[in-house]
Design a protein around this motif. Structure first.
Motif, PDB file in Angstrom:
ATOM      1  N   HIS A   5      -9.837  -7.547  -0.858  1.00  0.00           N
ATOM      2  CA  HIS A   5      -9.317  -8.024  -2.148  1.00  0.00           C
ATOM      3  C   HIS A   5      -7.839  -8.356  -2.057  1.00  0.00           C
ATOM      4  N   SER A   6      -7.114  -7.599  -1.225  1.00  0.00           N
ATOM      5  CA  SER A   6      -5.694  -7.881  -1.023  1.00  0.00           C
ATOM      6  C   SER A   6      -5.518  -9.174  -0.228  1.00  0.00           C
ATOM      7  N   ALA A   7      -6.387  -9.395   0.746  1.00  0.00           N
ATOM      8  CA  ALA A   7      -6.325 -10.621   1.537  1.00  0.00           C
ATOM      9  C   ALA A   7      -6.610 -11.846   0.678  1.00  0.00           C
ATOM     10  N   LEU A   8      -7.550 -11.728  -0.263  1.00  0.00           N
ATOM     11  CA  LEU A   8      -7.835 -12.833  -1.177  1.00  0.00           C
ATOM     12  C   LEU A   8      -6.594 -13.192  -1.990  1.00  0.00           C
ATOM     13  N   PHE A  30      -9.801  -5.371  -8.572  1.00  0.00           N
ATOM     14  CA  PHE A  30      -8.888  -4.988  -7.499  1.00  0.00           C
ATOM     15  C   PHE A  30      -8.178  -6.204  -6.905  1.00  0.00           C
ATOM     16  N   PHE A  31      -8.862  -7.330  -6.894  1.00  0.00           N
ATOM     17  CA  PHE A  31      -8.243  -8.580  -6.453  1.00  0.00           C
ATOM     18  C   PHE A  31      -7.085  -8.947  -7.380  1.00  0.00           C
ATOM     19  N   VAL A  32      -7.305  -8.864  -8.698  1.00  0.00           N
ATOM     20  CA  VAL A  32      -6.245  -9.189  -9.648  1.00  0.00           C
ATOM     21  C   VAL A  32      -5.090  -8.199  -9.533  1.00  0.00           C
ATOM     22  N   ASP A  33      -5.419  -6.936  -9.373  1.00  0.00           N
ATOM     23  CA  ASP A  33      -4.384  -5.921  -9.222  1.00  0.00           C
ATOM     24  C   ASP A  33      -3.509  -6.209  -7.998  1.00  0.00           C
ATOM     25  N   PHE A  35      -3.003  -9.115  -6.572  1.00  0.00           N
ATOM     26  CA  PHE A  35      -2.255 -10.343  -6.825  1.00  0.00           C
ATOM     27  C   PHE A  35      -0.972 -10.039  -7.594  1.00  0.00           C
ATOM     28  N   ILE A  36      -1.053  -9.143  -8.568  1.00  0.00           N
ATOM     29  CA  ILE A  36       0.110  -8.810  -9.400  1.00  0.00           C
ATOM     30  C   ILE A  36       1.014  -7.779  -8.718  1.00  0.00           C
ATOM     31  N   ARG A  37       0.416  -6.639  -8.373  1.00  0.00           N
ATOM     32  CA  ARG A  37       1.212  -5.490  -7.925  1.00  0.00           C
ATOM     33  C   ARG A  37       1.752  -5.655  -6.505  1.00  0.00           C
ATOM     34  N   GLY A  40       3.363  -9.952  -6.495  1.00  0.00           N
ATOM     35  CA  GLY A  40       4.231 -10.470  -7.546  1.00  0.00           C
ATOM     36  C   GLY A  40       3.717 -11.699  -8.257  1.00  0.00           C
ATOM     37  N   GLY A  41       2.387 -11.932  -8.224  1.00  0.00           N
ATOM     38  CA  GLY A  41       1.819 -13.076  -8.910  1.00  0.00           C
ATOM     39  C   GLY A  41       1.828 -12.905 -10.422  1.00  0.00           C
ATOM     40  N   HIS A  42       1.750 -14.036 -11.140  1.00  0.00           N
ATOM     41  CA  HIS A  42       1.694 -14.013 -12.602  1.00  0.00           C
ATOM     42  C   HIS A  42       0.235 -14.093 -13.040  1.00  0.00           C
ATOM     43  N   TYR A  43      -0.119 -13.252 -14.002  1.00  0.00           N
ATOM     44  CA  TYR A  43      -1.508 -13.195 -14.471  1.00  0.00           C
ATOM     45  C   TYR A  43      -1.534 -13.271 -15.985  1.00  0.00           C
ATOM     46  N   ILE A  44      -2.332 -14.192 -16.522  1.00  0.00           N
ATOM     47  CA  ILE A  44      -2.532 -14.317 -17.961  1.00  0.00           C
ATOM     48  C   ILE A  44      -3.935 -13.822 -18.272  1.00  0.00           C
ATOM     49  N   ALA A  45      -4.014 -12.729 -19.030  1.00  0.00           N
ATOM     50  CA  ALA A  45      -5.303 -12.120 -19.357  1.00  0.00           C
ATOM     51  C   ALA A  45      -5.884 -12.762 -20.610  1.00  0.00           C
TER      52      ALA A  45
END
Length: 543
Positions: A5-8, A30-33, A35-37, A40-45
């Motif tokens: 999930h981290s690699a994705l 876990f993939f979204v987590d 990406f953000i944590r 440093g990606g931006h995520y709009i829920a």
């Protein structure tokens, strides 16, 4: 070593994706987590998976980049189907990172044959082959979205996301698209048609909206004495030009219709010439037609031109201009002071009429003409689908063709709010203005208004509220049937907007527009304006 999930997530970051829209579930959280944590990606829920993918569409259209959304498996995917079809029909490059049930978990209640569902929408399917191939599979999906101009769903089984992998970045590349100029007899035919024309109109669609194409087309139109017009998707491409007749098609103004009927030649650049643009073929009758598109499949797809040219729209326009000069072909002389004055003196809203709305409602034309003055000049305009939208297309300006978006390729109401949020994320320094119907707002907009509040977006929402599904209401009335089935007793939208954390106000009279002006100037949070309309007193749909 990192988890799958981290690699994705890392693969997206390494390929220039810094923003994703989504709704988490057990197959993508876990993939979204990560990406953000971790990166440093931006995520709009979003509040709904369909809206998450729709936000990606808005982001892609406004930014020119690939939009990325993520959903979980099973119902998370099926909720996205309408949006996938919208993106397919609109040829929008988005990637949906979709979790999937582990193959060994055969009793999982959310397990479905996801590939079958995805392919049925017309979207592309890309399977994560193994945890070891993540670095390759993500850029493959991104590249496919860009070159195929459609949504690609990357299927990510849960079990593969938990495997430890060795990651090395792989970046996708898209080959340069070279501009082509046709050298066939069709080019000679097109030049001959233009040379013989006495009353030409140059029609441009979104496919000719680049700065280079616009300038080349303007030079050609001036050289030939042609009037200028656009399709709906090319709206406001020529708004600052003296001989711009505006929209060409079922939404043309009366003065534009008169000039179109006078014309003897239509030179179309980057326009599909569908039934709406051609007013069901009526605007092409008795005229020679030249169609220029950069893809062969677009030429003659709806209407058969007398000369069809496949090539870069800017280069084709320049080539035609060159040969007209070489042959010393004179201007048609169609442009004159009388036409300039007719266009200049036309009043927006003329013949749409004031429909003397009942007590407690305002005339739509009157309101929109005032909104066109009150709304921020640097706005990005988005419209949802509905009867109201036809008046918005006519009466509300956008600063330029690239500041206007209509999510109507599938005719699905309710996608406007989510696409406006995607646009707002892409153009963060500018206000986004959404015009929505009341039905569309209830269907897909209300919950996402709170999303705009949560992310502090500069969003102005005008709900054209006639208390009905207007397109159905008018059909009942046309057959002298009771329209009660199309009537809804909605909640007070202004109060709802306040409860959701924004600011809301209601417009019932022209005097209420004074409060609108002040609210727009002083806004510091998403603003909703509930425009009360009478469903039986609306402008005509078109001609």
């Amino acid at each position: 070593m990192i988890k799958g999930h981290s690699a994705l997530a890392k693969a997206l970051i390494d390929n220039g994706v810094d923003t994703i829209f989504g709704l988490i579930g057990d197959a993508n959280l876990f993939f979204v987590d990560s990406f953000i944590r971790e990166y440093g990606g931006h995520y709009i829920a979003a509040t709904n998976e369909a809206n998450a993918a729709s936000m990606a569409i808005g982001y892609a259209n406004a930014s020119g980049r690939i939009g990325v959304a993520t959903v979980t498996h099973g119902p998370g995917l099926t909720n996205v189907c309408t949006t996938l079809v919208e993106a397919v029909k609109g040829r929008v490059p988005i990637v949906v990172m979709c979790g999937d049930t582990a193959a060994e978990d055969r009793e999982n209640i959310q397990d479905i044959p996801q590939r079958d569902i995805i392919v049925a929408t017309g979207a592309g399917f890309e399977q994560l082959r193994s945890a070891r191939t993540v670095a390759h599979d993500v850029p493959i999906a991104l590249r496919r979205a860009m070159v195929e101009r459609r949504p690609i769903v990357l299927n990510m089984p849960i079990d593969m996301q938990q495997v430890d992998v060795t990651y090395s970045p792989v970046r996708f590349k898209v080959s340069e698209k070279r501009g082509l100029v046709p050298t066939s007899s069709d080019l000679d035919n097109a030049i001959g048609i233009i040379a013989a024309s006495k009353r030409p109109i140059v029609l441009a669609g979104y496919g000719a909206s680049s700065p280079e194409a616009r300038l080349a087309i303007l030079r050609l139109a001036e050289r030939t004495g042609a009037l200028l017009a656009t399709s709906l998707k090319g709206k406001d491409l020529f708004r600052d030009q003296d001989y711009n007749i505006g929209l060409f098609g079922t939404l043309s103004t009366p003065v534009a219709v008169d000039l179109i009927m006078e014309a003897d030649c239509i030179i179309a650049f980057g326009a599909s010439l569908n039934k709406y643009t051609t007013s069901r073929g009526a605007f092409l009758k008795g005229k020679r037609v030249i169609q220029v598109c950069d893809e062969q499949a677009e030429v003659g797809n709806y209407a058969s031109p007398d000369a069809g040219l496949v090539g870069d729209t800017a280069l084709v326009a320049e080539t035609i201009l060159h040969w007209l000069d070489e042959a010393e072909i004179p201007s048609s002389g169609f442009r004159n002071e009388d036409i300039k004055l007719r266009l200049r003196n036309y009043s927006p809203g003329e013949r749409l009429g004031n429909y003397k709305s009942s007590d407690g409602t305002i005339d739509l034309t009157t309101a929109l003409l005032e909104f066109n003055k009150l709304l921020p000049e640097n706005r990005f305009l988005v419209t949802d689908v509905g009867r109201f939208a036809l008046s918005v297309f006519r009466l509300i300006d956008a600063p330029n063709v690239h500041s206007f978006m209509l999510p109507s390729h599938f005719g699905a109401v309710g996608l406007g709010m989510s696409q406006a949020i995607g646009v707002a994320k892409a153009v963060q320094s500018r206000p986004v203005v959404l015009f929505s119907g009341d039905g569309g707002f209830m269907l897909g907009g209300m919950a996402e208004f709170n999303t705009a509040v949560r992310y502090k977006l500069d969003l102005i929402v005008v709900v054209c509220n006639d208390g009905s599904y207007g397109a159905e209401h008018i059909q009942f009335r046309a057959k002298d049937l009771d329209p009660n089935l199309s009537i809804f007793d909605w909640p007070d939208f202004a109060s709802v907007a306040n409860v959701l954390g924004g600011k809301g106000l209601t417009v019932r009279t022209e005097n209420d527009l004074l409060a609108v002006a002040e609210a727009i100037k002083t806004r510091d949070k998403p603003l909703l304006i509930d425009l009360k309309l009478d469903p039986d007193r609306q402008p005509p749909a078109g001609h």
